[in-house]
Design an enzyme around this catalytic site. Structure first.
Site, PDB file in Angstrom:
ATOM      1  N   GLU A  53      26.256  29.608  11.830  1.00  0.00           N
ATOM      2  CA  GLU A  53      26.384  29.795  13.279  1.00  0.00           C
ATOM      3  C   GLU A  53      26.956  31.153  13.645  1.00  0.00           C
ATOM      4  OE1 GLU A  53      27.135  27.025  11.702  1.00  0.00           O
ATOM      5  OE2 GLU A  53      25.913  25.462  12.645  1.00  0.00           O
ATOM      6  N   HIS A  71      30.631  15.323  17.470  1.00  0.00           N
ATOM      7  CA  HIS A  71      29.275  15.567  17.999  1.00  0.00           C
ATOM      8  C   HIS A  71      29.131  15.265  19.488  1.00  0.00           C
ATOM      9  CE1 HIS A  71      27.815  15.766  13.839  1.00  0.00           C
ATOM     10  NE2 HIS A  71      26.660  16.150  14.297  1.00  0.00           N
TER      11      HIS A  71
END
Ligand code: TPP
Lengths: 321, 332
Positions: free
Chosen positions: B66, B135
Site C-alpha cells: 500500500e 475491515h
C-alpha cells in the site's frame, strides 16, 4: 523417511489434516446457511503446512497467523467447538465472539491470532521473540503468512529486524501462488521466495507444502536450528489453495484445469496412499478416522448452536482493561 | 430545464464503474491501480470487465504494497498522469497514510507552490457486513483532519456516479470514500455530470423543523428517518455534507437558520469526528439561531465487533435518529 513412520504418528498427522478438511467443509456449508457471516477464508489444500510445522512446536512456543487460520488453530489444539462458536459470533467462542473467522485467539494455547491486515503480525512476531530473548526463555515464535504478504514492507522490515537482533522467529511463508486473484508472477519480481532470506542473513529452506512429512522434516530442522542458535529461520512452503480466496470470490483469475492439476497432489490423499501402501494403516483405519472426525465436527457445531449471544449492553467491553 | 435531465436507476457498484469507465475514455492519462482491480475484477466487483476493455497498462493490478503504490500514484501524478488509486478497504489505507499525509497533502506547501499532486484515491469503507474490527470502519475524520487534501464522501448513487470527474479535474489530491454496504442497492442517477459540485454540501430533502446533518452511510438512513417523521408531523431537512474537507459552512448554516435545530449523524467514532467540527462551527457562527442544543449521534467507541447485533449497535440506526429528533423537538 517414510519407513521411520510408525502407526501412531502417521495416524496422528492424517487425523489432524482430515479434521481441518472436514471442519472447513462444514464451515462452508454453514456459511451458505448464513450461520457464519462476514469473510470466511478456507485453508483446504494447504493442511500439510500447518500440521507439519505444528508438530515441531512445543507448548511454550507461540503462534501468529492470518485470517486463513482455522487450520493453524485446529492443528495447535485449539478446541474445535470454541472455534466454531467464534465463527457463529457466540460468546462461548475462543475470542468471545468478537472476532469471528478471521480473528481466532487462544492465549491458553499461545495462539496469538488471526490477523487480517496482511503482514500486520510480522513485526509483532519479532517483538515477541525479542521479549523471549530478553527474558531468556527458550521459546520460538512461529509466524504464518502468505506469499502476498511478502510484498509488503512489513515483511522486509520484520526479516531485517529479526536477523539484526538475532531473535527466535520461524517465518513460515505459505506460498499458495495467489494473493486473492493476483498470481505470484504479478506480485513478485523474484518469484523464488527462498531467495529473499539470504539477503537478510536468515537461514532459509524451501519445501513441498503438499507433503506433510517433508514439511515436518523441514520444520524440525528449522526449529532445531532456532533453538540451538536463537536466530530466525525462513521456511517457504509451496502449496495451493483448492477453494476460492473467500466466499466472495468468482475465481476469474485461474483455470479450473490448474486447480484440478493441483488437486492430484492433495496432501491428505497423498498421506493416506503412502500409509496404506506401506501397510502402516488400512482403509478401515481411515474409515474409522472419518467417523471419529464426523462426530467431532458435529459436536463443534452443536456447541456453537447451543452458544449464547453476548448482551448488547456489553458492547463497550474489551476496549480498556 | 429539469424535464430535460434524464435519470436512470443503477446499482451503486455500477455507478462507480461507469464513472471510472467514462473518465478513462475521456483522458488517456487516467489509469486505475489497486489490489485485484484487474484479473480478480475488483474485491467488490466494481472494476469487473475494465481490464478487458482497457488492458493491463491502464487497469493495473498491484502487489500488496500500500505504501509503495500510493507513493507511486503520487509520483505518477507529479509527472503528468492522472492516477486513480483504489484502496480496497479503509483499514489498509493506514499502511499508506504516511504517503498521503507527508507527501500528497504536503508537497504543494513544502515546495512553495511548485508541485501539484492531482491524485484521486478511492477508499471503500463502512460497517454492516460483519467483517469485524480490521475491515469495517468509517475513518473519514482521519483524512478530514489533513490540510491539503480534499475529502469527499459518496453517500448517494448520484455522487458515486459523478464525483470522480470533478475530483480528477482537481489540481490537488482528492480522497473519495465509497460505502460497501450500498454496492448492491439501486438508486437514481442523472446522466448530466454537471449535477455534482464537489465544493458544496447538498440538501437532499427540504424541511422546516430540524436539520439532520450527515454524510456517507448516514444519508439514506437520515432520509428514511425523515420519511417516518413526516408521517408524525415532523418535517426534517436532510443535509448531506459530502465534502468533508474543506467543509461548506454556508449550506449548513442556511439550513440551521431555517430550522433552528440540528442533529448531526455519522458512523465514525463519536469523539473528535466530523460532527464535532460542524457542531463547533454552528456554535461559533450561528449560536443565536438555535432553539435547542445541537445533538450528535456517532459511532460507539469500540472497534467493530463481529456479531450482527453488536455491529448494529455500534453505529446509529434509523430508530436512533428518530428518537433523537423527538427528544430535540421537545425543546421550545
Ligand atoms: C494490508 C492489507 N491489504 C489488503 C488486504 C486484502 N487482502 C486480504 S487477503 C489478501 C491476499 C493475501 O494473499 P497472501 O498473503 O498470499 O495470503 P493467502 O490469502 O493466499 O493465504 C488481500 C489482498 C488486507 N487484508 N490487508
Amino acid at each position: 523417511m517414510e519407513n521411520s513412520l510408525d502407526k501412531l504418528h502417521g495416524t496422528d498427522l492424517l487425523y489432524r489434516m482430515m479434521l481441518i478438511r472436514r471442519f472447513e467443509e462444514k464451515s462452508a456449508e454453514l456459511y451458505t446457511k448464513e450461520k457464519i457471516r462476514g469473510f470466511l477464508h478456507l485453508y483446504i489444500g494447504e493442511e500439510a503446512v500447518a500440521v507439519g510445522v505444528m508438530q515441531c512446536l512445543k507448548a511454550e512456543d507461540n503462534i501468529l497467523s492470518t485470517y486463513r487460520e482455522h487450520g493453524h488453530a485446529l492443528a495447535r489444539g485449539v478446541d474445535a467447538g470454541s472455534i466454531m462458536a467464534e465463527m457463529y459470533g457466540k460468546q462461548e467462542g475462543c475470542s468471545h465472539g468478537r472476532g469471528g473467522s478471521m480473528h481466532l485467539f487462544d492465549i491458553k494455547k499461545n495462539f496469538y491470532g488471526g490477523n487480517a491486515i496482511v503482514g500486520g503480525h510480522l513485526g509483532m512476531a519479532v517483538g515477541m521473540a525479542l521479549a523471549a530473548r530478553k527474558q531468556q526463555q527458550n521459546s520460538i515464535i512461529c509466524c504464518f503468512f502468505g506469499e502476498g504478504a511478502a510484498a509488503e514492507g512489513e515483511f522486509h522490515e520484520a526479516m531485517n529486524l529479526a536477523s539484526l537482533w538475532s531473535v527466535p522467529v520461524l517465518f513460515v511463508c505459505e506460498n499458495n501462488l495467489y494473493a486473492m486473484g493476483t498470481a505470484i508472477r504479478f506480485s513478485h519480481a523474484v518469484t523464488e521466495l527462498e531467495k529473499k532470506g539470504p539477503g537478510y542473513g536468515i537461514e532459509t529452506a524451501v519445501v513441498d507444502g503438499m507433503d506433510v512429512l517433508a514439511v515436518e522434516e523441514a520444520a524440525k530442522k528449522a526449529t532445531e536450528m532456532i533453538r540451538a542458535t536463537g536466530r530466525p529461520f525462513f521456511l517457504v512452503c509451496n502449496t495451493y489453495r483448492f477453494r476460492a480466496h473467500s466466499m466472495f470470490d468468482a475465481e476469474l483469475y485461474r483455470d479450473k484445469a490448474e486447480v484440478d492439476e493441483w488437486k492430484k497432489r492433495d496432501p491428505i490423499t497423498r498421506l493416506q496412499k503412502s500409509l496404506v501402501g506401506l501397510n502402516i494403516i488400512t482403509n478401515e483405519d481411515i474409515e474409522e478416522l472419518n467417523g471419529k472426525i464426523e462426530t467431532e465436527v458435529q459436536n463443534a457445531v452443536d456447541f456453537a448452536e447451543a452458544g449464547t449471544w453476548e448482551p448488547v449492553e456489553e458492547l463497550k467491553k474489551f476496549v480498556y482493561t | 430545464m429539469d424535464a430535460l435531465i434524464k435519470n436512470t436507476t443503477i446499482t451503486y457498484r455500477e455507478a462507480i464503474k461507469q464513472a471510472i469507465r467514462e473518465a478513462m475514455q475521456k483522458d488517456e492519462k487516467v489509469f486505475l491501480m489497486g489490489e485485484d482491480v484487474g484479473r480478480y475484477g475488483g474485491a467488490f466487483a466494481v472494476s469487473k470487465g475494465l481490464l478487458q476493455e482497457f488492458g493491463p497498462d491502464r487497469i493495473m493490478d498491484v502487489p500488496l504494497s500500500e505504501s509503495g503504490f500510493v507513493g507511486a500514484g503520487i509520483g505518477a501524478a507529479l509527472k503528468g498522469m492522472r492516477p486513480i488509486v483504489e484502496i480496497m478497504t479503509v483499514n489498509f489505507g493506514l499502511l499508506a497514510m504516511d504517503q498521503v499525509v507527508n507527501n500528497a497533502a504536503t508537497l504543494l506547501h513544502m515546495s512553495g507552490g511548485q508541485l501539484n499532486v492531482p491524485l484521486v484515491i478511492r477508499i471503500s469503507c463502512g460497517i454492516g457486513r460483519q467483517l469485524a474490527a480490521q475491515h469495517s470502519h468509517s475513518w473519514e475524520p482521519l483524512y478530514a483532519h489533513i490540510p491539503g487534501l480534499k475529502v469527499l464522501s459518496a453517500g448517494t448513487h448520484e455522487d458515486a456516479r459523478h464525483m470522480l470527474q470533478p475530483a480528477l479535474n482537481s489540481p490537488d489530491p482528492v480522497i473519495i470514500f465509497e460505502y460497501t454496504f450500498l454496492l448492491n442497492a439501486e438508486g437514481e442517477v442523472s446522466e448530466d455530470a454537471g449535477m455534482v459540485d464537489i465544493t458544496k454540501a447538498k440538501v437532499r430533502r427540504q424541511g422546516k423543523d430540524i436539520s439532520i446533518i450527515t454524510y456517507g452511510a448516514g444519508v439514506y438512513k437520515a432520509l428514511e428517518a425523515a420519511t417516518v417523521l413526516a408521517a408524525e408531523g415532523i418535517d426534517a431537512e436532510v443535509v448531506d455534507l459530502r465534502v468533508l474537507r474543506p467543509l461548506d459552512n454556508e449550506t449548513v448554516f442556511d439550513s440551521v437558520r431555517k430550522t433552528h435545530r440540528a442533529l448531526l449523524v455519522e458512523e465514525a467514532w463519536g469523539a473528535v469526528n466530523v460532527s464535532s467540527e460542524v457542531c463547533a462551527r454552528i456554535m461559533e457562527n450561528i449560536f443565536y439561531e438555535l432553539d435547542a442544543p445541537v445533538m450528535r449521534l456517532g459511532g460507539q467507541e469500540v472497534p467493530i465487533p463481529y456479531p450482527k447485533h453488536l455491529e448494529n449497535a455500534s453505529v446509529p440506526q434509523k430508530e436512533d435518529i428518530i428518537n433523537a429528533i423527538k427528544k430535540i423537538m421537545l425543546h421550545d
